[in-house]
Scaffold this motif. Structure first.
Motif, PDB file in Angstrom:
ATOM      1  N   ARG A 128       6.816  24.761  43.002  1.00 44.62           N
ATOM      2  CA  ARG A 128       7.432  23.655  42.269  1.00 44.62           C
ATOM      3  C   ARG A 128       7.543  23.966  40.777  1.00 44.62           C
ATOM      4  O   ARG A 128       8.440  23.480  40.091  1.00 44.62           O
ATOM      5  CB  ARG A 128       6.629  22.371  42.468  1.00 44.62           C
ATOM      6  CG  ARG A 128       6.769  21.749  43.850  1.00 44.62           C
ATOM      7  CD  ARG A 128       5.929  20.481  43.945  1.00 44.62           C
ATOM      8  NE  ARG A 128       6.069  19.839  45.233  1.00 44.62           N
ATOM      9  CZ  ARG A 128       7.029  18.977  45.549  1.00 44.62           C
ATOM     10  NH1 ARG A 128       7.940  18.656  44.638  1.00 44.62           N
ATOM     11  NH2 ARG A 128       7.097  18.422  46.731  1.00 44.62           N
TER      12      ARG A 128
ATOM     13  N   LYS B 221      19.865  22.528  40.283  1.00 43.90           N
ATOM     14  CA  LYS B 221      19.444  21.635  39.209  1.00 43.90           C
ATOM     15  C   LYS B 221      20.627  21.255  38.324  1.00 43.90           C
ATOM     16  O   LYS B 221      20.725  20.150  37.831  1.00 43.90           O
ATOM     17  CB  LYS B 221      18.346  22.298  38.363  1.00 43.90           C
ATOM     18  CG  LYS B 221      17.039  22.463  39.129  1.00 43.90           C
ATOM     19  CD  LYS B 221      15.982  23.113  38.263  1.00 43.90           C
ATOM     20  CE  LYS B 221      14.665  23.259  39.014  1.00 43.90           C
ATOM     21  NZ  LYS B 221      13.626  23.898  38.207  1.00 43.90           N
TER      22      LYS B 221
ATOM     23  N   TYR C 242       8.633  24.856  52.251  1.00 48.79           N
ATOM     24  CA  TYR C 242       8.413  24.852  50.803  1.00 48.79           C
ATOM     25  C   TYR C 242       9.708  24.504  50.075  1.00 48.79           C
ATOM     26  O   TYR C 242       9.732  23.706  49.141  1.00 48.79           O
ATOM     27  CB  TYR C 242       7.924  26.210  50.329  1.00 48.79           C
ATOM     28  CG  TYR C 242       6.518  26.555  50.744  1.00 48.79           C
ATOM     29  CD1 TYR C 242       5.420  26.022  50.073  1.00 48.79           C
ATOM     30  CD2 TYR C 242       6.274  27.430  51.794  1.00 48.79           C
ATOM     31  CE1 TYR C 242       4.127  26.340  50.432  1.00 48.79           C
ATOM     32  CE2 TYR C 242       4.979  27.760  52.165  1.00 48.79           C
ATOM     33  CZ  TYR C 242       3.917  27.212  51.493  1.00 48.79           C
ATOM     34  OH  TYR C 242       2.638  27.530  51.852  1.00 48.79           O
TER      35      TYR C 242
ATOM     36  N   GLU D  45       2.365  25.663  47.198  1.00 49.15           N
ATOM     37  CA  GLU D  45       3.350  24.598  47.048  1.00 49.15           C
ATOM     38  C   GLU D  45       3.482  24.168  45.589  1.00 49.15           C
ATOM     39  O   GLU D  45       4.590  24.009  45.065  1.00 49.15           O
ATOM     40  CB  GLU D  45       2.947  23.405  47.916  1.00 49.15           C
ATOM     41  CG  GLU D  45       4.015  22.329  48.011  1.00 49.15           C
ATOM     42  CD  GLU D  45       3.650  21.271  49.023  1.00 49.15           C
ATOM     43  OE1 GLU D  45       4.503  20.927  49.862  1.00 49.15           O
ATOM     44  OE2 GLU D  45       2.495  20.786  48.979  1.00 49.15           O
TER      45      GLU D  45
ATOM     46  N   GLY E 166      12.156  22.842  51.243  1.00 48.15           N
ATOM     47  CA  GLY E 166      12.470  21.449  51.514  1.00 48.15           C
ATOM     48  C   GLY E 166      11.750  20.491  50.596  1.00 48.15           C
ATOM     49  O   GLY E 166      12.222  19.374  50.348  1.00 48.15           O
ATOM     50  N   SER E 167      10.608  20.917  50.058  1.00 50.35           N
ATOM     51  CA  SER E 167       9.838  20.032  49.187  1.00 50.35           C
ATOM     52  C   SER E 167      10.556  19.773  47.853  1.00 50.35           C
ATOM     53  O   SER E 167      10.220  18.843  47.132  1.00 50.35           O
ATOM     54  CB  SER E 167       8.448  20.621  48.912  1.00 50.35           C
ATOM     55  OG  SER E 167       8.530  21.786  48.103  1.00 50.35           O
ATOM     56  N   PHE E 168      11.564  20.611  47.517  1.00 43.82           N
ATOM     57  CA  PHE E 168      12.341  20.393  46.296  1.00 43.82           C
ATOM     58  C   PHE E 168      13.363  19.276  46.467  1.00 43.82           C
ATOM     59  O   PHE E 168      13.956  18.829  45.502  1.00 43.82           O
ATOM     60  CB  PHE E 168      13.083  21.681  45.909  1.00 43.82           C
ATOM     61  CG  PHE E 168      12.224  22.717  45.256  1.00 43.82           C
ATOM     62  CD1 PHE E 168      11.950  22.657  43.907  1.00 43.82           C
ATOM     63  CD2 PHE E 168      11.706  23.766  45.984  1.00 43.82           C
ATOM     64  CE1 PHE E 168      11.173  23.622  43.292  1.00 43.82           C
ATOM     65  CE2 PHE E 168      10.927  24.735  45.387  1.00 43.82           C
ATOM     66  CZ  PHE E 168      10.657  24.660  44.040  1.00 43.82           C
ATOM     67  N   ASN E 169      13.594  18.870  47.718  1.00 52.51           N
ATOM     68  CA  ASN E 169      14.580  17.823  48.007  1.00 52.51           C
ATOM     69  C   ASN E 169      15.950  18.164  47.417  1.00 52.51           C
ATOM     70  O   ASN E 169      16.640  17.324  46.835  1.00 52.51           O
ATOM     71  CB  ASN E 169      14.101  16.465  47.474  1.00 52.51           C
ATOM     72  CG  ASN E 169      14.908  15.303  48.052  1.00 52.51           C
ATOM     73  OD1 ASN E 169      15.407  15.388  49.170  1.00 52.51           O
ATOM     74  ND2 ASN E 169      15.027  14.236  47.284  1.00 52.51           N
ATOM     75  N   GLY E 170      16.342  19.442  47.563  1.00 58.45           N
ATOM     76  CA  GLY E 170      17.655  19.885  47.094  1.00 58.45           C
ATOM     77  C   GLY E 170      17.711  20.308  45.652  1.00 58.45           C
ATOM     78  O   GLY E 170      18.713  20.880  45.202  1.00 58.45           O
ATOM     79  N   ASN E 171      16.648  20.063  44.870  1.00 58.30           N
ATOM     80  CA  ASN E 171      16.652  20.397  43.450  1.00 58.30           C
ATOM     81  C   ASN E 171      16.046  21.787  43.248  1.00 58.30           C
ATOM     82  O   ASN E 171      15.029  21.957  42.574  1.00 58.30           O
ATOM     83  CB  ASN E 171      15.854  19.343  42.678  1.00 58.30           C
ATOM     84  CG  ASN E 171      16.140  19.393  41.187  1.00 58.30           C
ATOM     85  OD1 ASN E 171      17.232  19.729  40.770  1.00 58.30           O
ATOM     86  ND2 ASN E 171      15.140  19.054  40.401  1.00 58.30           N
TER      87      ASN E 171
END
Length: 230
Positions: free
Chosen positions: A144, A13, A181, A140, A183-188
């Motif tokens: 997040r 982040k 799971y 999920e 991967g759902s952050f898209n790198g963040n």
């Protein structure tokens, strides 16, 4: 009692490695989520952590204001530590979500209140995503919202001398379910602690340096910062 080995991975982040407390929000309630395969030792880790930290380590303590939770955790740790009970001393795998509210204190002053959430390993199977399973959606959403993730890697997967087999074990039994799971952050990503539970089972076969390589390969961490803590 069983030992554990820790590796912290910096959250992205803010970019690069930052110290844990600078990424986690001070006096606000934080959410810590622990994930891992069924039987990986998540509950045993919690019991051992609470027992040790309730007595204090280097000026830090962990408390819970819920008297029932305190009694429950203390009783279960005593059972876990009673080797005369054999295998029955270990907690049975749970099908229920476990939640606790703790305060991390320094010099008996609260510096970090947090909610600890432990999801059953069976809830993490990605096959549930395609059928809109409520459990998958709950995990999920919670991930997040988490301030930090703890991922448990069973030390039993790291036995032996073949590093490729160890990587395969961790991929198949842990990373393949947790990876989607992340991967759902898209790198963040938030800060992540990789916790090798039952490290005493593989300590003679697998050095901390090799564990680091296994983690990076199994979870496709690449350039992410991965720092060891014991």
């Amino acid at each position: 009692s069983a030992s554990a080995l820790f590796f912290f991975i910096a959250g992205r982040k803010n970019g690069g490695w930052v110290e844990l407390y600078s990424e986690i929000g001070g006096a606000n309630m934080n959410k810590f989520t622990i994930l891992g395969e069924t039987g990986s030792g998540k509950t045993c880790y919690l019991l051992g952590m609470y027992f040790e930290m309730s007595m204090g380590v280097a000026g830090y303590t962990i408390i819970t204001e819920n008297a029932d939770d305190d009694k429950n955790l203390a009783t279960r740790y005593e059972m876990l530590n009673d080797k005369a009970r054999g295998q029955s001393r270990f907690p049975d795998p749970s099908d229920d979500v476990q939640k606790y509210y703790f305060d991390l204190q320094y010099a008996y002053e609260t510096i970090l209140p947090f909610e600890w959430i432990d999801y059953p390993g069976g809830w993490l199977d990605p096959k549930f995503k395609n059928v809109n399973d409520e459990r998958y959606q709950q995990v999920e959403k919670n991930i997040r919202e988490s301030s930090m993730l703890f991922i448990c890697i069973d030390g039993d997967n790291l036995r032996g001398s073949n590093i490729n087999r160890k990587i395969r074990n961790v991929k198949m039994k842990c990373a393949k379910n947790i990876g989607p799971y992340l991967g759902s952050f898209n790198g963040n990503l938030p800060p992540i602690a990789m916790v090798v539970t039952k490290y005493d089972l593989c300590e003679k076969d697998t050095s901390p340096a090799e564990v680091r390589e296994v983690i990076k390969a199994a979870f496709q961490i690449g350039r992410a910062s991965c720092r060891e803590r014991v």
